[in-house]
Scaffold this active site. Sequence first.
Site, PDB file in Angstrom:
ATOM      1  N   SER A 100       0.842  -1.199   0.000  1.00  0.00           N
ATOM      2  CA  SER A 100       0.000   0.000   0.000  1.00  0.00           C
ATOM      3  C   SER A 100       0.878   1.249   0.000  1.00  0.00           C
ATOM      4  CB  SER A 100      -0.931  -0.007   1.216  1.00  0.00           C
ATOM      5  OG  SER A 100      -0.216  -0.298   2.395  1.00  0.00           O
ATOM      6  N   GLU A 131       0.876   5.513   0.954  1.00  0.00           N
ATOM      7  CA  GLU A 131       0.202   6.581   1.716  1.00  0.00           C
ATOM      8  C   GLU A 131       0.508   7.964   1.136  1.00  0.00           C
ATOM      9  OE1 GLU A 131       0.490   6.267   6.027  1.00  0.00           O
ATOM     10  OE2 GLU A 131       0.899   8.403   6.146  1.00  0.00           O
ATOM     11  N   THR A 174      -3.728  10.808   4.639  1.00  0.00           N
ATOM     12  CA  THR A 174      -3.676  11.242   6.036  1.00  0.00           C
ATOM     13  C   THR A 174      -4.742  12.304   6.344  1.00  0.00           C
ATOM     14  OG1 THR A 174      -2.030  12.937   5.551  1.00  0.00           O
ATOM     15  CG2 THR A 174      -1.195  10.763   6.203  1.00  0.00           C
ATOM     16  N   TYR A 175      -4.890  12.560   7.644  1.00  0.00           N
ATOM     17  CA  TYR A 175      -5.927  13.466   8.158  1.00  0.00           C
ATOM     18  C   TYR A 175      -5.294  14.334   9.234  1.00  0.00           C
ATOM     19  CZ  TYR A 175     -10.509  14.548  10.338  1.00  0.00           C
ATOM     20  OH  TYR A 175     -11.637  15.158  10.828  1.00  0.00           O
ATOM     21  N   ALA A 229      -5.213  16.007  12.615  1.00  0.00           N
ATOM     22  CA  ALA A 229      -5.969  15.834  13.861  1.00  0.00           C
ATOM     23  C   ALA A 229      -6.737  17.109  14.187  1.00  0.00           C
ATOM     24  CB  ALA A 229      -5.015  15.474  14.993  1.00  0.00           C
ATOM     25  N   ARG A 245      -5.494   7.906  16.948  1.00  0.00           N
ATOM     26  CA  ARG A 245      -5.786   8.950  17.937  1.00  0.00           C
ATOM     27  C   ARG A 245      -5.490  10.313  17.346  1.00  0.00           C
ATOM     28  NH1 ARG A 245      -1.907  10.294  22.881  1.00  0.00           N
ATOM     29  NH2 ARG A 245      -0.833  11.285  21.115  1.00  0.00           N
ATOM     30  N   GLY A 246      -4.356  10.424  16.679  1.00  0.00           N
ATOM     31  CA  GLY A 246      -3.917  11.725  16.184  1.00  0.00           C
ATOM     32  C   GLY A 246      -3.064  12.437  17.219  1.00  0.00           C
ATOM     33  N   ASP A 247      -2.402  13.471  16.802  1.00  0.00           N
ATOM     34  CA  ASP A 247      -1.593  14.274  17.718  1.00  0.00           C
ATOM     35  C   ASP A 247      -2.310  15.581  17.961  1.00  0.00           C
ATOM     36  OD1 ASP A 247       0.573  12.624  18.380  1.00  0.00           O
ATOM     37  OD2 ASP A 247       1.356  12.890  16.354  1.00  0.00           O
ATOM     38  N   ALA A 286      -7.182   5.719  20.395  1.00  0.00           N
ATOM     39  CA  ALA A 286      -7.621   5.097  19.142  1.00  0.00           C
ATOM     40  C   ALA A 286      -8.517   3.880  19.378  1.00  0.00           C
ATOM     41  CB  ALA A 286      -6.410   4.716  18.305  1.00  0.00           C
ATOM     42  N   HIS A 332       5.629   3.916  21.146  1.00  0.00           N
ATOM     43  CA  HIS A 332       5.066   5.256  20.946  1.00  0.00           C
ATOM     44  C   HIS A 332       5.774   6.223  21.910  1.00  0.00           C
ATOM     45  CE1 HIS A 332       2.099   8.555  21.353  1.00  0.00           C
ATOM     46  NE2 HIS A 332       1.948   8.339  20.063  1.00  0.00           N
ATOM     47  N   LYS A 364      -6.749  -2.025  20.849  1.00  0.00           N
ATOM     48  CA  LYS A 364      -7.268  -1.641  19.522  1.00  0.00           C
ATOM     49  C   LYS A 364      -7.660  -2.886  18.728  1.00  0.00           C
ATOM     50  CE  LYS A 364      -3.559   1.154  18.550  1.00  0.00           C
ATOM     51  NZ  LYS A 364      -2.774   2.267  17.980  1.00  0.00           N
TER      52      LYS A 364
HETATM   53  P1  FAD Z   1      -3.216   5.373  20.456  1.00  0.00           P
HETATM   54  O1  FAD Z   1      -3.236   3.969  20.022  1.00  0.00           O
HETATM   55  O2  FAD Z   1      -4.445   5.910  21.132  1.00  0.00           O
HETATM   56  O3  FAD Z   1      -1.963   5.531  21.435  1.00  0.00           O
HETATM   57  C1  FAD Z   1      -1.494   6.823  21.810  1.00  0.00           C
HETATM   58  C2  FAD Z   1      -0.713   6.728  23.128  1.00  0.00           C
HETATM   59  O4  FAD Z   1      -1.606   6.508  24.226  1.00  0.00           O
HETATM   60  C3  FAD Z   1       0.298   5.582  23.195  1.00  0.00           C
HETATM   61  O5  FAD Z   1       1.380   6.009  23.979  1.00  0.00           O
HETATM   62  C4  FAD Z   1      -0.465   4.460  23.900  1.00  0.00           C
HETATM   63  O6  FAD Z   1       0.391   3.573  24.601  1.00  0.00           O
HETATM   64  C5  FAD Z   1      -1.353   5.259  24.854  1.00  0.00           C
HETATM   65  N1  FAD Z   1      -2.690   4.643  25.020  1.00  0.00           N
HETATM   66  C6  FAD Z   1      -3.434   4.070  24.042  1.00  0.00           C
HETATM   67  N2  FAD Z   1      -4.619   3.658  24.532  1.00  0.00           N
HETATM   68  C7  FAD Z   1      -4.617   3.998  25.840  1.00  0.00           C
HETATM   69  C8  FAD Z   1      -5.571   3.854  26.871  1.00  0.00           C
HETATM   70  N3  FAD Z   1      -6.782   3.309  26.628  1.00  0.00           N
HETATM   71  N4  FAD Z   1      -5.244   4.320  28.117  1.00  0.00           N
HETATM   72  C9  FAD Z   1      -4.036   4.901  28.351  1.00  0.00           C
HETATM   73  N5  FAD Z   1      -3.094   5.061  27.393  1.00  0.00           N
HETATM   74  C10 FAD Z   1      -3.390   4.633  26.156  1.00  0.00           C
HETATM   75  N6  FAD Z   1      -1.513  11.352  12.847  1.00  0.00           N
HETATM   76  C11 FAD Z   1      -2.399  12.234  12.321  1.00  0.00           C
HETATM   77  O7  FAD Z   1      -2.709  13.262  12.967  1.00  0.00           O
HETATM   78  N7  FAD Z   1      -2.965  12.015  11.098  1.00  0.00           N
HETATM   79  C12 FAD Z   1      -2.699  10.913  10.358  1.00  0.00           C
HETATM   80  O8  FAD Z   1      -3.232  10.746   9.255  1.00  0.00           O
HETATM   81  C13 FAD Z   1      -1.782   9.957  10.890  1.00  0.00           C
HETATM   82  N8  FAD Z   1      -1.494   8.816  10.228  1.00  0.00           N
HETATM   83  C14 FAD Z   1      -0.686   7.863  10.797  1.00  0.00           C
HETATM   84  C15 FAD Z   1      -0.492   6.654  10.143  1.00  0.00           C
HETATM   85  C16 FAD Z   1       0.312   5.658  10.703  1.00  0.00           C
HETATM   86  C17 FAD Z   1       0.484   4.357   9.984  1.00  0.00           C
HETATM   87  C18 FAD Z   1       0.964   5.910  11.959  1.00  0.00           C
HETATM   88  C19 FAD Z   1       1.862   4.861  12.571  1.00  0.00           C
HETATM   89  C20 FAD Z   1       0.762   7.117  12.618  1.00  0.00           C
HETATM   90  C21 FAD Z   1      -0.067   8.108  12.061  1.00  0.00           C
HETATM   91  N9  FAD Z   1      -0.319   9.317  12.707  1.00  0.00           N
HETATM   92  C22 FAD Z   1      -1.200  10.225  12.166  1.00  0.00           C
HETATM   93  C23 FAD Z   1       0.345   9.631  13.973  1.00  0.00           C
HETATM   94  C24 FAD Z   1      -0.498   9.204  15.193  1.00  0.00           C
HETATM   95  O9  FAD Z   1      -1.725   9.881  15.208  1.00  0.00           O
HETATM   96  C25 FAD Z   1       0.331   9.543  16.438  1.00  0.00           C
HETATM   97  O10 FAD Z   1       1.424   8.684  16.544  1.00  0.00           O
HETATM   98  C26 FAD Z   1      -0.455   9.606  17.732  1.00  0.00           C
HETATM   99  O11 FAD Z   1       0.407  10.181  18.721  1.00  0.00           O
HETATM  100  C27 FAD Z   1      -0.911   8.260  18.257  1.00  0.00           C
HETATM  101  O12 FAD Z   1      -1.912   7.709  17.515  1.00  0.00           O
HETATM  102  P2  FAD Z   1      -2.403   6.219  17.783  1.00  0.00           P
HETATM  103  O13 FAD Z   1      -3.555   5.968  16.932  1.00  0.00           O
HETATM  104  O14 FAD Z   1      -1.263   5.282  17.740  1.00  0.00           O
HETATM  105  O15 FAD Z   1      -2.890   6.388  19.320  1.00  0.00           O
END
Ligand code: FAD
Length: 287
Positions: A12, A14, A45-46, A48, A104-106, A121, A147, A163
């Site tokens: 794929s 991106e 991508t999107y 946040a 989740r996004g940043d 997420a 992370h 997740k």
């Molecule tokens: P999560 O899985 O929610 O994790 C985030 C942090 O919180 C981690 O440290 C995890 O250990 C912790 N955590 C998770 N769940 C819990 C819980 N229930 N309780 C307590 N702690 C928890 N960002 C964008 O803004 N737009 C994009 O399009 C984008 N695309 C991406 C594509 C890929 C393939 C990757 C790898 C990253 C992308 N990102 C994008 C970056 C991503 O949004 C960031 O890395 C963000 O900081 C974490 O997202 P996540 O979905 O991994 O979050």
Amino acid sequence: MNTQNRFSKRYSFEFFPTKTEAGAEKLLATAQQLARYEPDFFSVTYGAGGSTRDRTIDAVIGTQTATGVPTAPHLSCVGDNKQEIIELLDHYKANNINRIVALRGDLPSGMGLSSSELRYANELVSLIREHSGDHFEIEVAAYPEMHPQAANFKQDLLNFKRKVEAGADAAITQYFFSADSYFHFVDRCESLGINIPIMPGIMPITNYSKLSRFSESCGAEIPRWVRKQLEAYGDDIDSIQRFGEEVVTRMCERLLQGGAPGLHFYTLNQAAPSLAIWENLKLGERR
Ligand code: FAD
């Protein structure tokens, strides 16, 4: 080591949504060029908090319509409320989009997690499953080098597992330059009963200063020997790209031989760097 998709690798590419009309046209041309290689999907991508909402929608639907390649929007949950997310899901479904990269996004600086309806997420994956059932194939993010905000490796893995349990079908990793970090991560996932395909995210090396800055913020390590060599090339872009291509190609070779279920290329909207690796690996012949 997860070998379930060993004989049917998935590939794929991106993209990110562009700001101008000219950028959008260029993105479409890149997607059309890559579509000839018959990837399994594209993703877009999107920003946040919804900063690219309309542009992501346009790029996703435009790319899928023009190329016929299934195209997945990235969808992040921080900063968007549930109703906005549900409307987006419905819009994508109505436009024949059937995959989503759920994140989740940043957070934009100054915004705390507490102001978000969905904080992680796994909650977004649950919402998508609750609202849309099995309509979408859901990919989530995974971090072989952890992370950057995670308390420790174990907690990060357990959060990744949430997740999967919420309904993710597959994962795409943050990019890395050490195949061992990927293999170690997949082994640890397997030991926790996580068996979804984990696609390595591949970042071609084309520009050292940008890569260095971005790697710092997302927690991806550039091995010292790679860093030192890239630094030594200075402004010699050709040498950086040649060396980068060799390093990344070799790593991909090891990943695929070691059982990785495919590759996801972070193209940064450029076809050539990913295609150079694709050709070196003869990916078309491996399927
Ligand atoms: P999560 O899985 O929610 O994790 C985030 C942090 O919180 C981690 O440290 C995890 O250990 C912790 N955590 C998770 N769940 C819990 C819980 N229930 N309780 C307590 N702690 C928890 N960002 C964008 O803004 N737009 C994009 O399009 C984008 N695309 C991406 C594509 C890929 C393939 C990757 C790898 C990253 C992308 N990102 C994008 C970056 C991503 O949004 C960031 O890395 C963000 O900081 C974490 O997202 P996540 O979905 O991994 O979050």
